[in-house]
Every structure is written in structure tokens, then in C-alpha cells.
Design a protein around this motif. Sequence first.
Motif, short mmCIF file in Angstrom:
data_model
loop_
_atom_site.label_atom_id
_atom_site.label_comp_id
_atom_site.label_asym_id
_atom_site.label_seq_id
_atom_site.Cartn_x
_atom_site.Cartn_y
_atom_site.Cartn_z
N ASP A 41 -9.68 -21.66 -9.70
CA ASP A 41 -10.36 -20.62 -10.47
C ASP A 41 -9.85 -19.22 -10.14
O ASP A 41 -10.40 -18.23 -10.65
CB ASP A 41 -11.88 -20.67 -10.17
CG ASP A 41 -12.49 -22.02 -10.50
OD1 ASP A 41 -12.15 -22.58 -11.55
OD2 ASP A 41 -13.32 -22.49 -9.67
N ASP A 42 -8.81 -19.12 -9.28
CA ASP A 42 -8.37 -17.84 -8.73
C ASP A 42 -7.15 -17.33 -9.51
O ASP A 42 -6.11 -17.99 -9.55
CB ASP A 42 -8.03 -18.02 -7.25
CG ASP A 42 -7.97 -16.69 -6.50
OD1 ASP A 42 -7.65 -15.68 -7.13
OD2 ASP A 42 -8.26 -16.70 -5.28
N ASP A 43 -7.30 -16.13 -10.13
CA ASP A 43 -6.17 -15.53 -10.86
C ASP A 43 -5.13 -14.98 -9.89
O ASP A 43 -3.98 -14.71 -10.30
CB ASP A 43 -6.66 -14.40 -11.77
CG ASP A 43 -7.51 -14.92 -12.93
OD1 ASP A 43 -7.43 -16.14 -13.21
OD2 ASP A 43 -8.26 -14.13 -13.53
N CYS A 44 -5.52 -14.78 -8.64
CA CYS A 44 -4.59 -14.28 -7.62
C CYS A 44 -4.72 -15.18 -6.40
O CYS A 44 -5.26 -14.76 -5.35
CB CYS A 44 -4.90 -12.83 -7.26
SG CYS A 44 -4.92 -11.68 -8.66
N PRO A 45 -4.27 -16.46 -6.47
CA PRO A 45 -4.55 -17.42 -5.41
C PRO A 45 -3.89 -17.08 -4.06
O PRO A 45 -4.31 -17.60 -3.04
CB PRO A 45 -4.00 -18.73 -5.97
CG PRO A 45 -2.99 -18.33 -6.98
CD PRO A 45 -3.48 -17.05 -7.58
N SER A 46 -2.88 -16.20 -4.08
CA SER A 46 -2.20 -15.86 -2.83
C SER A 46 -2.63 -14.52 -2.28
O SER A 46 -2.11 -14.07 -1.25
CB SER A 46 -0.67 -15.85 -3.04
OG SER A 46 -0.22 -17.12 -3.47
#
Length: 446
Positions: free
Chosen positions: A307-312
Motif C-alpha cells: 500500500d506504500d507509494d514510497c516503499p523505500s
Amino acid sequence: MGYTNIQSQDNNNPWQFSFGINAVDLDADTSTQFDEFFAVDENWNVSSGLSMFTLSKYLGDNLSLGLSGSVNSISKFADGYEFLNEVTYFASDMMLKYSLGEALDMQKMEPFVGVGLGKTWMDSSSWMTSNASLGMNYWFSDVWGLTAQVDYKLNMSDNGRGNTVMLDEGGSMRYSVGFSVKFGGTDSDGDGVYDKHDTCPEVPGLKEFNGCPDSDGDGIQDSEDKCPLLAGSLEYDGCPDSDGDGVSDNNDACPNEAGLASLEGCPDSDGDGIANSKDACPNVAGPRANRGCPWPDSDGDSVLDKDDDCPSEAGSVANNGCPEIYPSDEALAQLVDYSRTINFAFDSSEFTDGTPPVLDAIVEILMAYPKANFSVEGHCDSKGSKKVNQKISDKRAKAVVDYLTNSGVAASRLTAKGFGESAPIDTNDTRAGRANNRRVEIILVK
């Protein structure tokens, strides 16, 4: 469980033998006043030693038939009769007795009534009597008891007509008390419970279960025990719970491993609602959709990678996992509240005891907004000179910055500045007000 009036004479113990003493009142008849029946010293002839014997047989329906014999020495006679010496008195009677024990359910006490015929011998005379009786058995055990009985014996010689001399004026009272013993009962299975009251008469059992067995000795009779050969508890209908998880073994899919009732007694080590045997990650909670394993959160921002648009890159939930540049109004308000509770000792940059947990909460907010910068502003109260207070406020601002940077906040995001005593938020006339003025405020810099 149990049965009514277990002590009463019945088919279990059909025979009853009673022995004791008796007293005879020859002056009592149908015209005797009530209180005259109790004139013991005046009218009662009390026997010495055993003088009354009764043997009776239970017939059924609370009825018993008995034969009794009594002996006495008479020295107190009916009005108008006197003898030079004591006169021996014999009586033999047959009585049909009806027990009221079952009807009244008095447990150990068994009242009874009776009627019958008898014959009395006294001196050289004898006569037939018609008898009415009232009595009470008190049973201390299944076989032993105490019996008290009152008999009114109506003289039937010529029914009171003719020339027959009636030494008892037409009637007499006999009072008796003694011990009774019952015998003759049957116990087919030898378990100490008579067949009449034995629900399982052919199988040895326990008295508390009306003669039925408890094979596993768990206090639950076999007929009500779902596991009659395995000792268990009443809570589980006689079945054991070997692993102590609240699920009986007969309903437990994992009987030797403590588990949950909702999972048929099997364990769920990570508490994710999936039994260990079906969980790909039994020690780490995860959703059923991922076979019990957790979804990853690579940047640790509490937004799952899926669900994360910026997983890093750590961000906020509100920004779909991407970092926020500036704190929300709510976060800023919280920051103001926290910063105003950063307190210092008098004339010092040392924190008071309750301050470090507040600073830790501030660190958490600042770390959530890694691109935002803040000004840390120190303040003090009006005690001392302005020069000294300015110096102290500078040290206080720096002390906060040092704590925040040591806790992981980048030093480049923070500036420290002291304002001395120039910006109080409370009165300096009280100790509490001065404590509030010794503070540091953290201000967002845009």
C-alpha cells in the motif's frame, strides 16, 4: 440424587426388632382428662430393665404387621382397686402399623400410627383389648434407631357389660421407649446400597450415585460421563483436559498441546487467528490472505509495501507512505504542548525528572517529518540578572538540541536560541509560575 426417607422400614430392610422399657397407666380410660394422662408419679407403673419387645414385618405401601410383648409390675392401680402386693402384668399385642415417614418426608424421623388387638394378663384375670397406637422412630443410621410409642388399650371384656371385673376400668395406656434394629435387606451386587434404592442393582457402585458405578473415579457416574474410563471433571462432562486449555480431550484436535477453543484446541502462537499447523509463519502474526505471514514494510513507516507509494522511504499513513514535508496542524499542536512541559531545575540547564519522556515524544514527531526544520528556543524565569538568565536560556536551548540529536534527529534541522527572561508564559511571582517559565519551545521553521 438419593431417595426419600432412606431410614424408613421398607422392602430393603423388611424386618424391625425393637426392645426397651414400658410404663402402664391402668387409671386411663375414655373419661380421663387430658392432663391426667401425664400424672406420672400418681398413675404410671414404670418397668425396670428390658420389658418391651416388638417384631414387625414390612408388607408394602408403608404398612407393617407386628407382634409385641411387654411385662410390668403393677403397684399403682385403677381407682377402687387395691392389692396387698405388686401384681405382675403381661400383654401380647398384634398391630397393623402405617408409616407417615414418606408422606411427611421428615428424613431421620419416622412418625407412625397403628391399630390392633391384644390380650392382657394380670393377677388371675385376662382380657382382650382393642388397641390404637401413635409413635415415632428416629433412625441414626440405615439399621439402628430409637422408638417411642403410646398405646391406648380398650378393654373388650363383655364390652363393659356383665359381671366381668375390669381391673383397668375399661381401658389403659402403655408408654414405651427403646432401641430398634432393621434387618433382612438385600444387596445383590454387594455395594452397600439396597436393591430397592439401587439404580444399578446388578453392578457394584457408590452410595452417592444410588449404587451406580464411577469407573474412572472422577466423581461422575458412568451413565452421565462422556469419558467413563478416563478421569475428568464435571465441567467437561467427565472428560479430561490434558493440556489445560479449556477444551476437553474428546473435542480437542491437539489434546496434548494447549490451544484455543475457537481453533478446536490447537495453538496459535502469534495470535493471528490461524492455527500453528496451518500458519506459514506460526511465530509472527500475519493475515490469512498471506498464509499467516505479515506483509512487509521495508521502510518501517507503518504503511505496508503493498500500500506504500514510497516503499523505500519512510512516510506517513496520510500521505500513502511518502514523507510529509511539514507537520500537520495536529502534530504542531502536540509539539507545542510537549515543548511547554520541558522543565528545568532552578538556575540550571538540567532537566527535571519528568522531562526525558516528553523529549522522547518530541523526537518521535520530528522523525516523522525528516525534511522539516525547527528552532529550539530557551527561556527562564526572572530570578537572577538578565545576563545570567540569557546565558542559562542559551544553555537550555542547547541542552534540548543535544538530547534531540543524540536521539537521532539530524543536527542540520535544528537551531538553538536563548531568550532569557524576556518571554514568560506565566507569573514569576510564584514557584509554580517560575517553573513553567523555565522552558524550551520548539518552533517550525518554514
